[in-house]
Enzyme design. Structure first.
Site, PDB file in Angstrom:
ATOM      1  N   SER A   1       8.419  58.293  73.259  1.00 49.57           N
ATOM      2  CA  SER A   1       7.807  57.199  72.497  1.00 49.57           C
ATOM      3  C   SER A   1       6.327  57.486  72.257  1.00 49.57           C
ATOM      4  O   SER A   1       5.792  57.235  71.173  1.00 49.57           O
ATOM      5  CB  SER A   1       7.932  55.873  73.265  1.00 49.57           C
ATOM      6  OG  SER A   1       9.204  55.304  73.080  1.00 49.57           O
TER       7      SER A   1
ATOM      8  N   LYS B   1       6.306  45.295  79.433  1.00 52.84           N
ATOM      9  CA  LYS B   1       7.754  45.144  79.182  1.00 52.84           C
ATOM     10  C   LYS B   1       7.987  43.772  78.591  1.00 52.84           C
ATOM     11  O   LYS B   1       7.209  42.843  78.822  1.00 52.84           O
ATOM     12  CB  LYS B   1       8.531  45.256  80.501  1.00 52.84           C
ATOM     13  CG  LYS B   1      10.003  45.577  80.329  1.00 52.84           C
ATOM     14  CD  LYS B   1      10.225  47.071  80.237  1.00 52.84           C
ATOM     15  CE  LYS B   1      11.641  47.437  79.896  1.00 52.84           C
ATOM     16  NZ  LYS B   1      11.855  48.896  80.018  1.00 52.84           N
TER      17      LYS B   1
ATOM     18  N   LYS C   1       5.438  54.885  85.888  1.00 53.05           N
ATOM     19  CA  LYS C   1       6.210  55.819  85.070  1.00 53.05           C
ATOM     20  C   LYS C   1       5.341  56.389  83.946  1.00 53.05           C
ATOM     21  O   LYS C   1       5.285  57.594  83.732  1.00 53.05           O
ATOM     22  CB  LYS C   1       7.418  55.080  84.473  1.00 53.05           C
ATOM     23  CG  LYS C   1       8.330  55.943  83.627  1.00 53.05           C
ATOM     24  CD  LYS C   1       9.264  55.120  82.733  1.00 53.05           C
ATOM     25  CE  LYS C   1      10.080  54.126  83.517  1.00 53.05           C
ATOM     26  NZ  LYS C   1      11.180  53.562  82.699  1.00 53.05           N
TER      27      LYS C   1
ATOM     28  N   LYS D   1       2.676  49.692  77.082  1.00 54.36           N
ATOM     29  CA  LYS D   1       3.801  50.404  76.469  1.00 54.36           C
ATOM     30  C   LYS D   1       5.025  50.173  77.319  1.00 54.36           C
ATOM     31  O   LYS D   1       4.998  50.345  78.542  1.00 54.36           O
ATOM     32  CB  LYS D   1       3.483  51.921  76.412  1.00 54.36           C
ATOM     33  CG  LYS D   1       4.584  52.732  75.755  1.00 54.36           C
ATOM     34  CD  LYS D   1       4.477  52.698  74.258  1.00 54.36           C
ATOM     35  CE  LYS D   1       5.734  53.160  73.534  1.00 54.36           C
ATOM     36  NZ  LYS D   1       6.712  52.064  73.298  1.00 54.36           N
TER      37      LYS D   1
ATOM     38  N   ASP E   1      15.290  48.921  75.023  1.00 52.62           N
ATOM     39  CA  ASP E   1      15.792  48.944  76.406  1.00 52.62           C
ATOM     40  C   ASP E   1      17.225  48.415  76.290  1.00 52.62           C
ATOM     41  O   ASP E   1      17.812  48.468  75.196  1.00 52.62           O
ATOM     42  CB  ASP E   1      14.909  48.089  77.338  1.00 52.62           C
ATOM     43  CG  ASP E   1      15.195  48.345  78.814  1.00 52.62           C
ATOM     44  OD1 ASP E   1      14.710  49.337  79.356  1.00 52.62           O
ATOM     45  OD2 ASP E   1      15.945  47.553  79.444  1.00 52.62           O
TER      46      ASP E   1
HETATM   47  P1  NDP Z   1      22.128  50.133  76.542  1.00 51.82           P
HETATM   48  O1  NDP Z   1      22.082  48.709  76.175  1.00 51.82           O
HETATM   49  O2  NDP Z   1      22.246  51.156  75.476  1.00 51.82           O
HETATM   50  O3  NDP Z   1      23.300  50.396  77.570  1.00 51.82           O
HETATM   51  C1  NDP Z   1      23.361  49.725  78.786  1.00 51.82           C
HETATM   52  C2  NDP Z   1      24.610  50.156  79.533  1.00 51.82           C
HETATM   53  O4  NDP Z   1      24.559  49.631  80.843  1.00 51.82           O
HETATM   54  C3  NDP Z   1      25.881  49.619  78.908  1.00 51.82           C
HETATM   55  O5  NDP Z   1      26.924  50.506  79.162  1.00 51.82           O
HETATM   56  C4  NDP Z   1      26.053  48.305  79.642  1.00 51.82           C
HETATM   57  O6  NDP Z   1      27.386  47.805  79.657  1.00 51.82           O
HETATM   58  C5  NDP Z   1      25.604  48.672  81.034  1.00 51.82           C
HETATM   59  N1  NDP Z   1      25.092  47.463  81.694  1.00 51.82           N
HETATM   60  C6  NDP Z   1      24.074  46.685  81.266  1.00 51.82           C
HETATM   61  N2  NDP Z   1      23.905  45.642  82.089  1.00 51.82           N
HETATM   62  C7  NDP Z   1      24.845  45.774  83.031  1.00 51.82           C
HETATM   63  C8  NDP Z   1      25.184  45.013  84.163  1.00 51.82           C
HETATM   64  N3  NDP Z   1      24.510  43.890  84.475  1.00 51.82           N
HETATM   65  N4  NDP Z   1      26.206  45.453  84.930  1.00 51.82           N
HETATM   66  C9  NDP Z   1      26.892  46.592  84.607  1.00 51.82           C
HETATM   67  N5  NDP Z   1      26.620  47.352  83.541  1.00 51.82           N
HETATM   68  C10 NDP Z   1      25.607  46.945  82.772  1.00 51.82           C
HETATM   69  O7  NDP Z   1      20.809  50.371  77.418  1.00 51.82           O
HETATM   70  P2  NDP Z   1      20.104  51.738  77.808  1.00 51.82           P
HETATM   71  O8  NDP Z   1      21.093  52.841  77.923  1.00 51.82           O
HETATM   72  O9  NDP Z   1      18.940  51.903  76.905  1.00 51.82           O
HETATM   73  O10 NDP Z   1      19.506  51.385  79.246  1.00 51.82           O
HETATM   74  C11 NDP Z   1      20.209  51.667  80.455  1.00 51.82           C
HETATM   75  C12 NDP Z   1      19.209  51.692  81.612  1.00 51.82           C
HETATM   76  O11 NDP Z   1      18.238  52.717  81.364  1.00 51.82           O
HETATM   77  C13 NDP Z   1      18.415  50.408  81.820  1.00 51.82           C
HETATM   78  O12 NDP Z   1      18.149  50.270  83.202  1.00 51.82           O
HETATM   79  C14 NDP Z   1      17.106  50.694  81.088  1.00 51.82           C
HETATM   80  O13 NDP Z   1      16.047  49.908  81.586  1.00 51.82           O
HETATM   81  C15 NDP Z   1      16.926  52.164  81.434  1.00 51.82           C
HETATM   82  N6  NDP Z   1      16.039  52.930  80.577  1.00 51.82           N
HETATM   83  C16 NDP Z   1      16.231  52.996  79.217  1.00 51.82           C
HETATM   84  C17 NDP Z   1      15.397  53.763  78.429  1.00 51.82           C
HETATM   85  C18 NDP Z   1      15.619  53.914  76.973  1.00 51.82           C
HETATM   86  O14 NDP Z   1      14.873  54.688  76.343  1.00 51.82           O
HETATM   87  N7  NDP Z   1      16.600  53.265  76.360  1.00 51.82           N
HETATM   88  C19 NDP Z   1      14.250  54.489  79.012  1.00 51.82           C
HETATM   89  C20 NDP Z   1      14.187  54.422  80.453  1.00 51.82           C
HETATM   90  C21 NDP Z   1      15.045  53.656  81.179  1.00 51.82           C
HETATM   91  P3  NDP Z   1      27.780  46.542  78.766  1.00 51.82           P
HETATM   92  O15 NDP Z   1      27.839  47.053  77.371  1.00 51.82           O
HETATM   93  O16 NDP Z   1      29.072  46.105  79.302  1.00 51.82           O
HETATM   94  O17 NDP Z   1      26.685  45.517  78.961  1.00 51.82           O
HETATM   95  O1  2IT Z   2      12.237  51.765  80.626  1.00 52.77           O
HETATM   96  C1  2IT Z   2      11.714  52.462  79.727  1.00 52.77           C
HETATM   97  O2  2IT Z   2      10.932  53.371  79.994  1.00 52.77           O
HETATM   98  C2  2IT Z   2      12.108  52.188  78.340  1.00 52.77           C
HETATM   99  N1  2IT Z   2      12.951  51.327  78.109  1.00 52.77           N
HETATM  100  C3  2IT Z   2      11.463  52.943  77.221  1.00 52.77           C
HETATM  101  C4  2IT Z   2      10.109  52.373  76.900  1.00 52.77           C
HETATM  102  C5  2IT Z   2       9.429  52.937  75.684  1.00 52.77           C
HETATM  103  O3  2IT Z   2       8.357  52.418  75.375  1.00 52.77           O
HETATM  104  O4  2IT Z   2       9.938  53.872  75.053  1.00 52.77           O
END
Ligand code: NDP
Ligand code: 2IT
Length: 443
Positions: free
Chosen positions: A375, A125, A113, A89, A165
């Site tokens: 999830s 992943k 996690k 997952k 992600d």
């Molecule tokens: P999104 O794509 O919705 O948003 C990502 C954000 O981070 C954007 O604002 C983006 O800016 C910025 N970003 C991405 N790459 C870079 C970079 N190289 N340098 C600077 N800014 C960057 O993703 P999420 O919000 O879903 O994910 C954000 C983080 O949270 C990640 O690390 C992800 O692995 C983690 N995460 C997400 C989960 C989820 O359920 N979505 C669960 C657990 C963890 P820009 O638009 O300019 O690229």
């Molecule tokens: O980093 C993470 O935990 C996620 N992007 C969410 C993974 C999921 O299966 O909901």
């Protein structure tokens, strides 16, 4: 030489060009030493040697046709890291920076996690170096269909359940789900983060950000403090950042900044989230536009969001976005707590600064576990062919975050490292997976 050092040396030697993976393994292995020396059976059973190698890693070609009729090719990945406690997952990341090493670091973190959530989910992943920015909906659809045309044979609701992600939200999950259904002739909960019309769960969109703030709330309550009236700095402006901001504001905090990969905004009156949502969720625009629409805000190009004084910092963008200098700046400015919404946003050096200070630091694998936990709630609802209300899911999410907090805090106390949540989260997450692996024999 210690067991951990021996395994680490091997990981370094055998994974050249994968610094993020090595970084993630280094952090976990160093911090679980006490659990390893307390139980020599782990070494005898080669648990670490097995854990650092994915059960399976799939790399595939993803050809698609752009709007001008030209053929484009990307590389797709799915790393099925560990299935000791449940089906693989974890999310799919679409970003030009994605390499095998990126996906391996994320998949490795996901094992611990997912274990911490208390739910029956293993770690995996995937993703691609495809860049969704600037692509039309049709281009994104054709990419997703091509990606799924290979991935479908490796996944399934009881085998491997991908989700979102970076760069993967509701739009992409919809295209991926449609193609999976067409290819397999099976309507099943093979992806999470689905739309509400076709098997998605209420509160999954909000879950990671809300969960992060529930975690920080519980942390502060247990340290005779609260989020009420606190100044909060958030990096990123994507899914996690937006809903962290929303929940922090609901709990009485003042969020003064958000960012994207181009720069950051500082809003002295507090972020107006409706504007951010319109820019990011509707228009897919840049955070710079926020300052053009909000007189109290200023935009600064480039890095620097951690120079804004705050009580609580929530890095919610990407890996290694907060370095040693940034950590020292936060400390100097009086920050009391850091919660990682992103995966591995703090460098190893920054983490050391936090752990050596009074700052309460909650690592990503605990702080952002609310997304994957919800999830798993989506998977449960799909299996039962039912759907829970927003409040039911939200209440379960909150209770999961509170129990993660106490499990990691207790694990840290047990080894005499009170408030070292890095050690606590890693040990609590590790033990369940390691014990399941031992019970299942050498497989
Ligand atoms: P999104 O794509 O919705 O948003 C990502 C954000 O981070 C954007 O604002 C983006 O800016 C910025 N970003 C991405 N790459 C870079 C970079 N190289 N340098 C600077 N800014 C960057 O993703 P999420 O919000 O879903 O994910 C954000 C983080 O949270 C990640 O690390 C992800 O692995 C983690 N995460 C997400 C989960 C989820 O359920 N979505 C669960 C657990 C963890 P820009 O638009 O300019 O690229
Ligand atoms: O980093 C993470 O935990 C996620 N992007 C969410 C993974 C999921 O299966 O909901």
């Amino acid at each position: 030489m210690s067991y951990v050092q021996k395994v680490l040396d091997e990981v370094v030697a055998k994974n050249p060009g994968q610094p993020e993976f090595i970084q993630a393994v280094t952090e976990v292995l160093h911090s679980i030493e006490p659990a390893l020396s307390a139980n020599p059976a782990y070494e005898k059973n080669g648990i670490l040697e097995r854990m650092v190698i994915p059960e399976r890693a799939i790399i595939f070609r993803v050809p698609w046709v752009d709007d001008s009729g030209k053929v484009q090719v990307n590389t797709g990945y799915r790393v099925q890291f560990n299935s000791a406690i449940g089906p693989y997952k974890g999310g799919l990341r679409l970003h030009p920076s994605v390499t095998l090493g990126t996906i391996k670091f994320l998949g490795f973190e996901q094992i611990f996690k997912n274990s911490l959530t208390g739910q029956p989910i293993g770690g995996g992943k995937g993703g691609s170096d495809f860049d969704p920015k600037g692509k039309s909906d049709n281009e994104v659809m054709r990419f997703c269909q091509s990606f799924m045309a290979e991935l479908f044979r490796h996944i399934g609701r009881l085998t491997d359940v991908p989700a979102g992600d970076i760069g993967v939200g509701g739009r992409e999950i919809g295209y991926l789900f449609g193609m999976y259904k067409k290819l397999t002739n099976s309507y099943e909960g093979v992806l999470t983060g689905k739309g509400l019309q076709y098997g998605g769960s209420l509160a999954r969109t909000e879950a990671t950000g809300y969960g992060l703030v529930y975690m920080m709330d519980e942390l502060l309550k247990n340290h005779n403090n609260s989020l009420e009236g606190k100044t909060v700095v958030i990096s990123g402006s994507g899914n996690v950042a937006i809903y962290a901001c929303q929940k922090a504001q609901q709990l009485g905090a003042k969020v003064v900044s958000m960012s994207d990969s181009n720069g950051y905004v500082y809003d002295k009156d507090g972020i107006d989230l409706a504007i951010v949502k319109d820019i990011k969720e509707v228009k897919r625009g840049r955070i710079k536009e926020y300052a053009e629409r909000r007189p109290s805000a200023v935009y600064t190009e480039g890095k620097g969001v951690w120079s804004i004084p705050c009580d609580v910092a929530l890095p919610c963008a990407t890996q290694n976005e907060l370095n040693e200098e940034d950590a020292k700046t936060l400390l100097k400015n009086g920050c009391i707590a850091v919660g990682e919404g992103a995966n591995m946003p703090s460098t190893l050096e920054a983490t050391e600064v936090f752990l050596g200070s009074n700052i309460l630091f909650v690592p990503g694998k605990a702080a952002n576990a609310g997304g994957v936990a919800t999830s798993a709630l989506e998977m449960s609802q799909n299996s039962m062919m039912t759907s829970w209300t927003f409040d039911e899911v939200d209440a379960k999410l909150k209770s999961i975050m509170i129990s993660i907090y106490h499990n990691m805090a207790n694990a840290a106390e047990e080894i005499g490292k009170k408030d070292n949540f890095v050690a606590g989260a890693n040990i609590a997450g590790f033990k369940k997976v390691a014990d399941a692996m031992m019970a299942q024999g050498v497989v």
